[in-house]
Each structure stands twice: as C-alpha cells, then as structure tokens.
Design a protein around this motif. Structure first.
Motif, short mmCIF file in Angstrom:
data_model
loop_
_atom_site.label_atom_id
_atom_site.label_comp_id
_atom_site.label_asym_id
_atom_site.label_seq_id
_atom_site.Cartn_x
_atom_site.Cartn_y
_atom_site.Cartn_z
N GLU A 142 63.80 19.98 -8.39
CA GLU A 142 64.30 21.17 -9.06
C GLU A 142 64.02 22.43 -8.27
O GLU A 142 64.87 23.33 -8.21
N SER A 143 62.86 22.51 -7.63
CA SER A 143 62.59 23.69 -6.80
C SER A 143 63.48 23.69 -5.56
O SER A 143 63.94 24.75 -5.12
N GLY A 144 63.77 22.51 -5.02
CA GLY A 144 64.68 22.42 -3.88
C GLY A 144 66.10 22.82 -4.25
O GLY A 144 66.78 23.51 -3.49
N ARG A 145 66.55 22.42 -5.43
CA ARG A 145 67.88 22.80 -5.89
C ARG A 145 67.94 24.31 -6.14
O ARG A 145 68.91 24.98 -5.77
N ALA A 146 66.88 24.86 -6.75
CA ALA A 146 66.84 26.30 -7.02
C ALA A 146 66.87 27.11 -5.72
O ALA A 146 67.43 28.21 -5.68
N ALA A 147 66.29 26.55 -4.66
CA ALA A 147 66.28 27.24 -3.37
C ALA A 147 67.57 27.04 -2.59
O ALA A 147 67.74 27.59 -1.50
N GLY A 148 68.49 26.22 -3.12
CA GLY A 148 69.75 25.96 -2.45
C GLY A 148 69.67 24.89 -1.37
O GLY A 148 70.61 24.69 -0.61
N ALA A 149 68.52 24.18 -1.32
CA ALA A 149 68.34 23.16 -0.28
C ALA A 149 68.91 21.81 -0.70
O ALA A 149 69.23 20.99 0.16
N PHE A 150 69.01 21.55 -2.01
CA PHE A 150 69.53 20.28 -2.52
C PHE A 150 70.75 20.55 -3.40
O PHE A 150 70.86 21.61 -4.02
N ALA A 151 71.63 19.56 -3.47
CA ALA A 151 72.80 19.65 -4.35
C ALA A 151 72.92 18.35 -5.14
O ALA A 151 73.26 17.32 -4.59
N PHE A 152 72.61 18.43 -6.43
CA PHE A 152 72.77 17.29 -7.34
C PHE A 152 72.93 17.86 -8.74
O PHE A 152 72.60 19.01 -8.99
N GLU A 153 73.45 17.06 -9.65
CA GLU A 153 73.74 17.56 -10.99
C GLU A 153 72.66 17.23 -12.01
O GLU A 153 72.19 18.09 -12.73
N ASP A 154 72.29 15.97 -12.09
CA ASP A 154 71.42 15.50 -13.16
C ASP A 154 70.04 15.14 -12.59
O ASP A 154 69.92 14.17 -11.82
N THR A 155 69.03 15.89 -12.98
CA THR A 155 67.69 15.67 -12.42
C THR A 155 67.15 14.29 -12.78
O THR A 155 66.65 13.56 -11.91
N ALA A 156 67.26 13.91 -14.06
CA ALA A 156 66.70 12.62 -14.49
C ALA A 156 67.38 11.46 -13.77
O ALA A 156 66.72 10.52 -13.32
N ALA A 157 68.71 11.52 -13.65
CA ALA A 157 69.43 10.45 -12.96
C ALA A 157 69.05 10.41 -11.48
O ALA A 157 68.87 9.34 -10.90
N THR A 158 68.92 11.59 -10.88
CA THR A 158 68.55 11.65 -9.45
C THR A 158 67.15 11.08 -9.24
O THR A 158 66.91 10.33 -8.29
N MET A 159 66.22 11.38 -10.13
CA MET A 159 64.87 10.83 -10.04
C MET A 159 64.91 9.31 -10.12
O MET A 159 64.24 8.63 -9.33
N SER A 160 65.69 8.77 -11.06
CA SER A 160 65.79 7.32 -11.20
C SER A 160 66.35 6.68 -9.93
O SER A 160 65.87 5.64 -9.47
N LEU A 161 67.38 7.32 -9.37
CA LEU A 161 68.00 6.78 -8.16
C LEU A 161 67.06 6.87 -6.95
O LEU A 161 67.00 5.94 -6.14
N VAL A 162 66.33 7.97 -6.85
CA VAL A 162 65.35 8.09 -5.75
C VAL A 162 64.32 6.98 -5.87
O VAL A 162 64.01 6.28 -4.89
N HIS A 163 63.77 6.78 -7.07
CA HIS A 163 62.75 5.74 -7.23
C HIS A 163 63.32 4.35 -6.99
O HIS A 163 62.62 3.48 -6.46
N ALA A 164 64.57 4.13 -7.35
CA ALA A 164 65.20 2.83 -7.07
C ALA A 164 65.28 2.61 -5.56
O ALA A 164 65.10 1.48 -5.08
N CYS A 165 65.52 3.67 -4.81
CA CYS A 165 65.59 3.55 -3.34
C CYS A 165 64.23 3.24 -2.73
O CYS A 165 64.16 2.71 -1.62
N LEU A 166 63.16 3.56 -3.44
CA LEU A 166 61.81 3.36 -2.89
C LEU A 166 61.29 1.95 -3.12
O LEU A 166 60.22 1.60 -2.65
#
Length: 197
Positions: A142-166
């Motif tokens: 969320e801080s990365g998105r607020a700084a304009g460094a990341f582009a994604f829509e849904d934080t919860a879904a993105t977190m789930s997908l990141v953890h799935a990748c790990l």
C-alpha cells in the motif's frame, strides 16, 4: 522443587520453552503431528514427563506457543531488514527474499496438513500470528502504491497472489522475485499483469 536454570525464573522459563520448541521442531521433521506425543517432546527436550505439563497443557498448546514464538522472531528480523531502505521495490524484494530464505526455518511443519488437525481455537490463535506477517506485506504494497511505485487494484488479492508465488521451492529465488515485482508493476520489472488477464 525443580532446579532453576538461568539468572531468573523468566529466563528459566524461556530456556525451557526453547528446549521444548527445538524438540518439537526436530520431532516434526521426523514424523507427523499425530505421531508426536508429549512424552516424546519431553524426552527429546530432556525434561521430566510431568515438568512439561507445568508449561504446556497438551501438544496443541506447544504448537500455538511455537508458532507465536517463531512468528514474532520472523517479523522482528524482517522489520529490521526492511528498515535499511525506503524504496518500495527494494522493500518488496527484501520481503520475498526473506520469506524464501527463512520461511522453511521459521514455519517448519506448520503447513495445511498440521493446520487441519488442530482445534478451531488453536487454528484461530495461529491465524492471529499469520496476520502479523501479512500486515508487513500489506504495508509494503500500500505504501508502494501510494508512492506511485506499484500498480494494482485489490490489496487483499495481490497479497494472496504474492504469497502463492512464494510457495514453490523448486524455482530460483531470482525468478520468483522478478515475477512478483513485475506483477505489481514495479518500475524496471516488466509490465503489471492487467486486471482480468
């Protein structure tokens, strides 16, 4: 009265808990949770069978205390490492590397197969500790998105997908790292995965 080790009662309890956790981790690396008994944990920890029950009601309470202890250590180390930079992409890289490097060491044996045999109360207690790790990732994203460094829509879904990748251990860490950074649209990491595709 049992002999006290360490300089205080608190230090004695901490040393005893560490022995129990080490014994539990060793036994879980050798057999299933169902095949581990309190007597075996006590024997491996070099404690009397009655002594262990002064500190842990049953083996589920050992699991919950172990998860709590290991997660607290994990989050403390992770936050210390993240403190070295404010760059969002580097912070996400650190999170991915830390998880891949330390995940097995910290979360040994606490996978779905063990989680499924625990009581609802124990599952809830462990879930509360998992949330502490998730909170770190949420803050990074969320801080990365607020700084304009990341582009994604849904934080919860993105977190789930990141953890799935790990989860996959057979892939090189650099491949996982590049994919995760690209998926959130980190600059120089490739395009973000478009929504719905």
């Amino acid at each position: 009265m049992p002999r006290i080790t360490g300089d205080s009662l608190a230090e004695h309890r901490e040393q005893l808990q560490r022995r129990v956790f080490d014994a539990f981790a060793a036994l879980m690396s050798e057999r299933s949770f169902d095949a581990v008994s309190m007597a075996q944990i006590a024997e491996r920890a070099e404690l009397g069978r009655t002594t262990i029950y002064h500190h842990f009601h049953d083996k589920e309470s050992v699991v919950v205390a172990f998860a709590s202890h290991e997660t607290a250590r994990y989050v403390e180390e992770l936050r210390d490492t993240l403190g070295a930079t404010d760059d969002p992409a580097e912070r996400l890289r650190i999170y991915v590397r830390h998880h891949l490097d330390a995940g097995e060491r910290f979360h040994m044996g606490l996978g779905p197969s063990l989680y499924g045999v625990l009581s609802p109360d124990s599952r809830l207690a462990i879930r509360e500790h998992v949330v502490a790790v998730e909170d770190v990732l949420r803050d990074i994203l969320e801080s990365g998105r607020a700084a304009g460094a990341f582009a994604f829509e849904d934080t919860a879904a993105t977190m789930s997908l990141v953890h799935a990748c790990l989860s996959p251990r057979h892939l090189p860490p650099s491949t996982i790292e590049s994919f995760v950074l690209g998926a959130v649209g980190a600059a120089g990491s490739g395009p973000a995965v478009p929504a719905g595709g």
